[in-house]
Enzyme design. Sequence first.
Site, PDB file in Angstrom:
ATOM      1  N   HIS A 188       0.828  -1.213   0.000  1.00  0.00           N
ATOM      2  CA  HIS A 188       0.000   0.000   0.000  1.00  0.00           C
ATOM      3  C   HIS A 188       0.852   1.247   0.000  1.00  0.00           C
ATOM      4  O   HIS A 188       0.625   2.183  -0.769  1.00  0.00           O
ATOM      5  CB  HIS A 188      -0.929   0.012   1.220  1.00  0.00           C
ATOM      6  CG  HIS A 188      -1.829   1.219   1.243  1.00  0.00           C
ATOM      7  ND1 HIS A 188      -1.424   2.433   1.753  1.00  0.00           N
ATOM      8  CD2 HIS A 188      -3.101   1.400   0.811  1.00  0.00           C
ATOM      9  CE1 HIS A 188      -2.413   3.314   1.642  1.00  0.00           C
ATOM     10  NE2 HIS A 188      -3.440   2.698   1.072  1.00  0.00           N
TER      11      HIS A 188
ATOM     12  N   GLU B  15       8.225   4.998  -2.889  1.00  0.00           N
ATOM     13  CA  GLU B  15       8.792   4.568  -4.159  1.00  0.00           C
ATOM     14  C   GLU B  15       9.431   3.193  -3.992  1.00  0.00           C
ATOM     15  O   GLU B  15       9.892   2.855  -2.905  1.00  0.00           O
ATOM     16  CB  GLU B  15       9.840   5.583  -4.637  1.00  0.00           C
ATOM     17  CG  GLU B  15       9.237   6.943  -4.968  1.00  0.00           C
ATOM     18  CD  GLU B  15      10.286   7.923  -5.479  1.00  0.00           C
ATOM     19  OE1 GLU B  15      11.511   7.618  -5.368  1.00  0.00           O
ATOM     20  OE2 GLU B  15       9.896   8.988  -5.979  1.00  0.00           O
TER      21      GLU B  15
ATOM     22  N   LEU C 224      -4.744  -7.858   2.994  1.00  0.00           N
ATOM     23  CA  LEU C 224      -5.274  -8.995   3.735  1.00  0.00           C
ATOM     24  C   LEU C 224      -6.715  -9.359   3.396  1.00  0.00           C
ATOM     25  O   LEU C 224      -7.239 -10.326   3.926  1.00  0.00           O
ATOM     26  CB  LEU C 224      -5.153  -8.714   5.238  1.00  0.00           C
ATOM     27  CG  LEU C 224      -3.714  -8.449   5.715  1.00  0.00           C
ATOM     28  CD1 LEU C 224      -3.706  -8.058   7.185  1.00  0.00           C
ATOM     29  CD2 LEU C 224      -2.832  -9.662   5.471  1.00  0.00           C
TER      30      LEU C 224
ATOM     31  N   GLY D 218     -11.082  -5.578  -1.481  1.00  0.00           N
ATOM     32  CA  GLY D 218     -11.471  -4.200  -1.248  1.00  0.00           C
ATOM     33  C   GLY D 218     -11.144  -3.367  -2.474  1.00  0.00           C
ATOM     34  O   GLY D 218     -10.775  -3.884  -3.534  1.00  0.00           O
TER      35      GLY D 218
ATOM     36  N   HIS E 157      -8.675  -1.381  -3.320  1.00  0.00           N
ATOM     37  CA  HIS E 157      -7.333  -1.456  -3.903  1.00  0.00           C
ATOM     38  C   HIS E 157      -7.174  -2.712  -4.761  1.00  0.00           C
ATOM     39  O   HIS E 157      -6.587  -2.674  -5.841  1.00  0.00           O
ATOM     40  CB  HIS E 157      -6.275  -1.459  -2.801  1.00  0.00           C
ATOM     41  CG  HIS E 157      -6.159  -0.158  -2.068  1.00  0.00           C
ATOM     42  ND1 HIS E 157      -6.104   1.052  -2.715  1.00  0.00           N
ATOM     43  CD2 HIS E 157      -6.079   0.113  -0.734  1.00  0.00           C
ATOM     44  CE1 HIS E 157      -6.004   2.024  -1.820  1.00  0.00           C
ATOM     45  NE2 HIS E 157      -5.998   1.476  -0.614  1.00  0.00           N
TER      46      HIS E 157
END
Length: 268
Positions: free
Chosen positions: A33, A69, A91, A94, A96
């Site tokens: 993330h 990065e 986990l 969703g 993302h």
Amino acid sequence: MNRISSQLATQLSLVSLDGRRRPEPPALVLVAHGSRDPRTLSTVHTLVERVRELRPGLPVRLGHIELNEPLLPDTLASLGTGDAVLVPLLLSRGYHVKRDIPEMAAAGPARTRVAAPLGPHPLLVETLHARLVEAGWRNRMDETTRRSSAVVLAAAGSRDPQAAVDTGRTAHLLSERLGVPVVPAYASAAKPTVDTAVRALAARGRHRVAVASYFTAPGLFATQCAEKAPWIASAPLGTHPAMARLVLHRYDQSLATATATEPALASA
């Protein structure tokens, strides 16, 4: 010496028995993330190295959705038109997993597949159990102690209902492993909060409550949830050996699915 051995194993793995060079396997791109907490970035880099150690010869890269990065689009651009499997370091399902990562993958030149998120899976339960034991959880307890014990599984939270389903499944598996109730709770975007879950368990006579940190790495949410623990709080999943094994399992699983359903990785 370990590095030299790993490099030698990598070179040998790319050569077949008849001396011809084997085609390079699709790259494994670990998708994190991103976080402003430097401990998170350090944890992710260590996990990447552990994956490389377990699978010499496999190209392993790192890309972030935001904040750190390399960003995922830059990592994918560096692969050119090569093949890659993106393994989300997330986990549950969703936004993302369903939108951000596939859209970034589709915009790049590489031929990609997006693997399933890490959870739910028994290897995560193995890691959660190990972290709880490190924090002071005892598997052997008398019946009185067991009846007063419980665990709050503290997760980040999502507005996607499937994320709650996935977290609930992990809580169920952990409850079976520990023999006590395990209640999912969230740092944001979903309910109940850790505080609410702790109070609800106390109302049921469960006053010996541990908070299991269902986060991949240290960070603000993990710290805030741990501070709510009335008894012990475990460390995040981090670089436990089972995590690297799970990353590779998701990679292999994605390739096996592709082999069974189509001749090659889908073109982005």
